[in-house]
Each structure stands twice: as structure tokens, then as C-alpha cells.
Design a protein around this motif. Structure first.
Motif, short mmCIF file in Angstrom:
data_model
loop_
_atom_site.label_atom_id
_atom_site.label_comp_id
_atom_site.label_asym_id
_atom_site.label_seq_id
_atom_site.Cartn_x
_atom_site.Cartn_y
_atom_site.Cartn_z
N LYS A 1 9.43 3.27 -17.82
CA LYS A 1 9.04 4.52 -17.07
C LYS A 1 7.74 4.29 -16.52
O LYS A 1 6.76 3.81 -16.78
N MET A 2 7.75 4.74 -15.28
CA MET A 2 6.68 4.58 -14.29
C MET A 2 6.41 6.22 -13.74
O MET A 2 7.13 7.02 -13.56
N THR A 3 5.27 6.39 -13.45
CA THR A 3 4.74 7.76 -12.52
C THR A 3 4.69 7.39 -10.99
O THR A 3 3.66 6.76 -10.63
N VAL A 4 5.30 8.09 -10.27
CA VAL A 4 5.38 7.69 -8.71
C VAL A 4 4.91 8.99 -8.31
O VAL A 4 5.29 10.19 -8.29
N VAL A 5 3.96 8.79 -7.22
CA VAL A 5 3.66 10.19 -6.38
C VAL A 5 3.76 10.07 -5.15
O VAL A 5 3.22 9.17 -4.24
N ASN B 1 0.96 -1.12 0.05
CA ASN B 1 -0.03 -0.15 0.08
C ASN B 1 0.74 1.31 0.06
O ASN B 1 0.70 2.24 0.71
N SER B 2 1.91 1.23 -0.82
CA SER B 2 2.79 2.39 -0.81
C SER B 2 2.77 3.03 -2.28
O SER B 2 2.36 2.48 -3.11
N PRO B 3 3.43 4.39 -2.39
CA PRO B 3 3.26 4.96 -3.56
C PRO B 3 4.14 4.11 -4.79
O PRO B 3 3.55 3.97 -6.14
N ALA B 4 5.11 3.38 -4.23
CA ALA B 4 5.86 2.38 -5.10
C ALA B 4 4.97 1.24 -5.87
O ALA B 4 4.99 0.97 -6.80
N GLN B 5 4.10 0.66 -4.72
CA GLN B 5 3.33 -0.42 -5.17
C GLN B 5 2.43 0.01 -6.04
O GLN B 5 1.86 -0.39 -7.06
N ARG B 6 1.65 1.44 -6.03
CA ARG B 6 0.74 1.88 -6.75
C ARG B 6 1.17 2.33 -7.97
O ARG B 6 0.21 2.42 -8.96
N ALA B 7 2.58 2.65 -8.01
CA ALA B 7 3.09 3.10 -9.56
C ALA B 7 3.43 1.79 -10.18
O ALA B 7 3.63 2.07 -11.41
N GLY B 8 3.25 0.50 -9.74
CA GLY B 8 3.59 -0.59 -10.46
C GLY B 8 5.19 -0.93 -10.13
O GLY B 8 5.54 -2.12 -10.95
N LEU B 9 5.91 -0.49 -9.35
CA LEU B 9 7.36 -1.05 -9.16
C LEU B 9 7.33 -2.20 -8.29
O LEU B 9 6.35 -2.47 -7.75
N GLN B 10 8.18 -3.23 -8.59
CA GLN B 10 8.41 -4.50 -7.82
C GLN B 10 9.75 -4.81 -7.85
O GLN B 10 10.72 -4.26 -8.30
N GLY B 11 10.06 -6.03 -7.09
CA GLY B 11 11.14 -6.39 -6.53
C GLY B 11 11.76 -6.89 -8.09
O GLY B 11 11.18 -7.39 -8.83
N GLY B 12 13.41 -6.84 -8.37
CA GLY B 12 13.92 -6.98 -9.41
C GLY B 12 14.00 -5.70 -10.22
O GLY B 12 14.85 -5.81 -11.32
N ASP B 13 13.22 -4.83 -10.03
CA ASP B 13 13.23 -3.32 -10.89
C ASP B 13 14.85 -2.87 -10.40
O ASP B 13 14.90 -2.90 -9.28
N ARG B 14 15.18 -1.93 -11.53
CA ARG B 14 16.60 -1.39 -11.21
C ARG B 14 16.14 0.15 -11.56
O ARG B 14 15.97 0.51 -12.68
N ILE B 15 16.20 1.04 -10.59
CA ILE B 15 15.84 2.41 -10.78
C ILE B 15 17.20 3.02 -11.19
O ILE B 15 18.32 3.11 -10.45
N ILE B 16 16.96 3.78 -12.47
CA ILE B 16 18.34 4.59 -13.22
C ILE B 16 18.00 5.87 -13.14
O ILE B 16 19.11 6.57 -13.40
#
Length: 580
Positions: free
Chosen positions: A566-570, A513-528
Motif C-alpha cells: 500500500k502506498m499513499t499518493v497525493v 518529480n511527480s506525486p507517483a514518484q514521491r509516493a514510491g511507485l515505480q515501473g513494474g508495479d500493478r495498481i489493483i
């Protein structure tokens, strides 16, 4: 012990069985003494974070996690470009696994030594014996058995005897004692003199047998009485180069939060802390000198267990008006590193901390009174401590002790109290095991700590701070402190994969229930990329969180399965988290 049982039964807020379960896990041999930055420390911190999550305490660390990592450098370790080559009489080279040899502290570095091998037992020279008698060690490597803990002569003295006779190197064979590491560790107390010109290394008992053709146990037993058994083979040629690099590791604090329920006081915090680390295999600070696992049951599995159960008590009662912050520090045994790092990189504003309660070595109540020190750090403390004396036998001490994690907080002007049940013969020795802990006494100490926390929480104002004769009145921050003097201003819910070398920030997961989860981020992603900022490491993310605005969308670029997305995080305000 009878008194402990009676008092514990009459109070009964903390479960002694739960305390014992935590201590037995934390002092388990598989955690290997919980040395800062070790796998055992990691397992201990994961265990505690999972427990905080289980009881409903919220993450209070970095990036929406329960953790705050910090860099640590201590001791030394064999550098990658160290080299050992052994050529046998038939011209072949003996393959030696990296785990079968180590550098010796104090060795001459960055110079290559070559020589044949000679065996001199323990290398003892005294009025009664001379283990070098009849041996020509000039220009050679001398194989020696290492000194046992606190044994004389030490490794330094043994190596000096070889050097005085013309040796170019020494090789210490096998463990220092039964039950210790198979290869002697690179520590100062096992080392040789820093002014030595010898190339010094250590090998396993298996390598000893391969080189000399002797039964290791038989040869070592004989050497104790000064008998040096002649090797069956000594024609090996040794070439060695040693380089010792600083042992750089990452320590980890654990931080969890129980939000307060009073809208006028919830912006204030009470910190309840304990150190989770110990001294590993006696790597630092061992008073026995033993190279065995130092389990650290009382020091400080006991305090860690107590923090966990105090958190559980308040998670169930939901009675706290102020926000409670539970902290487990690593690096204490290396010099209060974790708690100092927190006070310099706080995740809450330091001026919002009403008080800090530290629990260190609280498992020995049966042997005497509970000592509470730091009573002079606030004019409010003497009366408060007097009010809880019916819960335990208390010895009140005015001064703030500098030897545990309350000290960095007191240096920042935070009133502190330090609960401690005293030293004992097992302190900083491998005998500090779970079987000796007074769990009924821990229950009493834990319940006393709860009563202290309740009384601080009941205060209408923040307690003043006192240093010497100077009293400093402290005013609570007027607004939520989540955006002041903090390591981050917003919450996103990233769970980093600690230890990953980059590039970017690799995620092991995201918070529910975090902004990251709502944006679609998940384990294994690498933020660059975060917006227009290139991300190289977790420090880049922390800097971004310090300056980000809640509610303002940002485009985040990630790599997933090798493809750029690309993802949009709030991001959301940390205050929103505390209101949840």
C-alpha cells in the motif's frame, strides 16, 4: 526551388536539416508506413514523445504521459479458431506456421471444406485463354496465383471462375507482387466476392512449393502467359475452416504542452496539430493498389516534423503568452479517428482553445503555393493571413475542408486554419518517399505557421468563430480550465504499460518529480485498488482522475513482485504542473 532557398534563408527560424531528419526517420521502411495501431505507429509516437521531452515540452496526455490511446476497428484478420490442415499422400500432416497462411477477405466462414488440390495458374478465363482447360476442379481446392495491383481479372473474378466449375475452395499462393508481403493480406481489395460460397485462404510461396513440387518463380512466370505447369505432386488433401474477425487495435495520439507566460492568457490554448499515421502496406486508401510499404513522407511525416520543430522554436523562445498544445493524431487515414476522439475526450477544455492550426502534407511547396483553408472560420483570419503573405506564396481558401484533422475542431466551434501544399502523383502511393520532399519549402511553410501562431497569440481576445453568416463571440474561461470538461482533473504521473491485459493497471514507469514518484511507485508495479475502487484497466484510472481532488491523499494498493503493498499518493492540480 531557388525561390524556396532564398526565402528560407531570409527567414531562418526553423532548421531544414532538422525537418529532414524527422521526415527520414518517420518515413523509414522499418516503420512500415505507420498504420494506426501498428508497431511502426508505436515507434513513431515514442520518437515524437521523446523529442517533446528533450526540448522541454510537458506531457499533455493521459495519466501524466504524452499519450492518449483510443480504440480502432478496421478491416479484418484471421480469427484464432481458423484452421488449416494438409494431409500428404503418405498420411503425414504438413506442419504450417501461422505466419505462412492467412484468411482471404470474403471467404465463406464457419464452414469446413475438404478436398484434394488442383493447380490452375492464374485462373484466367478469356477469349484468348482458359487456365482451367482440361482440369477437373469439382469438389476440390484450386491453387491460384493472386492478381497483381490493379490487374484484371481480379482475385474475385478468378475465384468466381473456380466456383463456377464446382470448386469448394481457393488458395492464393505467394505475394501479389515483388516486394510485398510473403502471404497475401486480408484486405477488401485483395478479397473475393462476399456472396461467394468458397472457403478462401492464402499461403506463402514456400508452402506452394512443398505442396506442388514446383519452383515458385518458374511456375508464376509461365502462368503470366497462360501456361499452367503440371504439378509434380497433387495428392495432398486440404481441410480448412475460415473465420475473419474485426481487426481491433489501439491507436495513439501524442500531446505535449508549452505553458503560456501571461497569467491573464495562459488559461487559453492554441492547438498545433498534424496526423502521424499513414496507410501502412496500402491497407486502406492506396491509390496504386500496391501491397508495398506506403512510406507517407509528405502524408504526413512532413506535417509531423513541422509540429516538432515549431514546438522547439517556442520552447527556446519562451515567447508564447497563451499555452501551446502540440498534438499528433493517429487514425486520420481511417477517418479522423484520433482527432475526433480528442474532441470527445479532451485533456483541456474545448472552450479554452483559441484556435487550431493543422499541418497536413506540407512538403511540396516547390510545386506551387501554400494553401491555407478555413480562413472563413473566424472574422479575424482574413486580415491575419494577409499580414503573413510576405513569408510565403499563399492561396487563401475560405471554406473548412472536411478531409483532415481541423474538421472535428471546427465542428466544436473552434476557429481553424489548415496549411497544405497540395496533392501530387505520389499521394497515397508507395512512391511517397523522403527523397521527394522540398525541405527548404518546408522551412518556409513552418516559419509562416510560426508567424500565424504569434499573431493569434498577440490578440487581446479570443478570436470569434464564424459558421456561414453567423458569428459567435468567444469568451476565455475565467479560471484555469484544467478542472473543466477535461479527461482528468489531477496529475499523478503514472506511465501505463499499454497493451497489458490486466488485471489492474501495470506501470512501465512514473514521471519525474511527480506525486507517483514521491509516493514510491515505480515501473513494474500493478495498481489493483485506488482508495476503495477496484482497478481493472486504464479506463478506471481515467474516471478516478476526473473526480479526484488535488491535495487529498489516497491509499493505493499495488502488486510488486507478487506481493501486495500500500502506498499513499497525493495528486496535484494540473494547474500546478503548468505553473512549473
Amino acid at each position: 526551388m531557388i525561390l524556396s532557398l532564398v526565402l528560407a534563408a531570409s527567414i531562418g527560424s526553423i532548421d531544414a536539416t532538422a525537418l529532414q531528419r524527422h521526415v527520414e526517420f518517420l518515413a523509414n521502411p522499418k516503420l512500415e508506413g505507420r498504420m494506426t495501431g501498428s508497431p511502426g505507429e508505436r515507434e513513431a509516437t515514442e520518437y515524437c514523445a521523446n523529442y517533446f521531452k528533450e526540448i522541454g515540452a510537458l506531457p499533455g496526455g493521459v495519466g501524466g504521459t504524452y499519450f492518449q490511446d483510443f480504440p480502432v476497428t478496421y478491416g479484418g484478420t484471421k480469427a484464432p479458431n481458423s484452421d488449416l490442415r494438409i494431409k500428404l499422400s503418405d498420411g503425414s500432416e504438413l506442419a504450417i506456421a501461422d505466419s505462412d497462411w492467412s484468411a482471404v477477405y470474403g471467404s465463406a466462414e464457419n464452414q469446413v471444406a475438404t478436398g484434394s488440390l488442383v493447380f490452375a495458374g492464374e485462373g484466367v478465363v478469356s477469349d484468348q485463354r482458359d487456365d482451367f482447360r482440361g482440369l477437373d476442379v469439382g469438389g476440390k481446392f484450386v491453387m491460384l496465383f493472386p492478381a497483381a495491383p490493379r490487374q484484371n481479372p481480379s482475385n474475385a473474378v478468378r475465384a468466381k471462375a473456380a466456383e463456377d466449375r464446382g470448386a469448394v475452395g481457393v488458395i492464393f499462393a505467394g505475394p501479389t507482387e515483388d516486394g510485398s508481403h510473403s502471404v497475401m493480406r486480408t484486405t477488401r481489395q485483395r478479397g473475393i466476392g462476399r456472396d461467394s460460397r468458397l472457403v478462401a485462404l492464402a499461403v506463402s510461396a514456400d508452402v506452394f512449393t512443398k505442396l506442388l513440387g514446383l519452383d515458385y518463380n518458374e511456375a508464376r512466370t509461365a502462368a503470366k502467359s497462360g501456361k499452367v505447369i503440371a504439378p509434380k505432386q497433387t495428392s495432398a488433401s486440404i481441410t480448412a475452416k475460415i473465420e475473419i474477425q474485426p481487426n481491433r487495435v489501439t491507436g495513439r495520439n501524442v500531446i505535449a504542452v508549452l505553458p503560456g507566460n501571461d497569467p491573464n492568457l495562459r488559461n487559453q490554448h492554441i492547438v498545433i496539430g498534424a496526423h502521424i499515421d499513414h496507410v501502412g502496406w496500402g491497407d486502406v486508401g492506396s491509390l496504386s493498389g500496391s501491397e508495398k510499404i506506403h512510406f507517407g513522407a509528405d502524408d504526413n511525416a512532413s506535417g509531423t516534423a513541422m509540429v516538432l520543430e515549431i514546438a522547439k522554436h517556442f520552447a527556446k523562445s519562451k515567447s508564447n503568452r497563451r499555452t501551446l498544445v502540440f498534438q499528433l493524431y493517429s487514425g486520420e487515414e481511417l477517418g479522423l479517428i484520433g482527432s475526433t476522439f480528442f474532441t470527445r475526450n479532451p485533456t483541456i477544455a474545448l472552450d479554452s482553445i483559441a484556435a487550431m492550426i493543422n499541418l497536413d502534407m506540407v512538403g511540396n511547396y516547390a510545386d506551387g503555393k501554400l494553401e491555407i483553408s478555413g480562413v472563413g472560420s473566424s472574422p479575424s483570419w482574413p486580415a491575419l493571413i494577409d499580414s503573413v503573405k510576405e513569408t510565403a506564396e499563399i492561396k487563401s481558401v475560405e471554406g473548412v475542408r472536411p478531409d483532415s484533422d481541423q474538421w472535428p475542431f471546427a465542428n466544436q466551434g473552434v476557429p481553424v486554419l489548415f496549411l497544405h501544399t497540395g496533392l501530387h502523383p505520389r499521394y497515397h502511393r508507395h512512391t511517397d518517399t523522403a527523397e521527394f520532399i522540398d525541405y527548404a519549402g518546408m522551412q518556409i511553410v513552418g516559419n509562416t505557421a510560426i508567424e500565424i501562431i504569434k499573431r493569434i497569440d498577440a490578440m487581446a481576445e479570443m478570436p470569434a468563430f464564424k459558421r456561414g453568416q453567423t458569428i459567435v463571440d468567444r469568451k476565455a474561461p475565467a479560471t484555469d480550465t484544467s478542472d473543466r470538461n477535461m479527461g482528468r482533473r489531477v496529475r499523478v504521473g503514472l506511465i501505463p504499460e499499454y497493451g497489458d491485459g490486466g488485471p489492474g493497471l501495470l506501470l512501465s514507469g512514473v514521471a519525474d518529480n511527480s506525486p507517483a514518484q514521491r509516493a514510491g511507485l515505480q515501473g513494474g508495479d500493478r495498481i489493483i485498488m485506488w482508495g476503495t475502487t477496484k482497478i481493472e484497466s486504464i479506463e478506471d484510472i481515467q474516471e478516478i482522475f476526473t473526480n479526484s481532488e488535488a491535495g487529498k491523499a489516497v491509499e493505493v494498493t499495488i502488486l510488486r513482485d507478487g506481493k501486495e503493498m500500500k502506498m499513499t499518493v497525493v495528486p496535484e492540480a494540473i494547474g500546478d504542473l503548468l505553473a512549473a
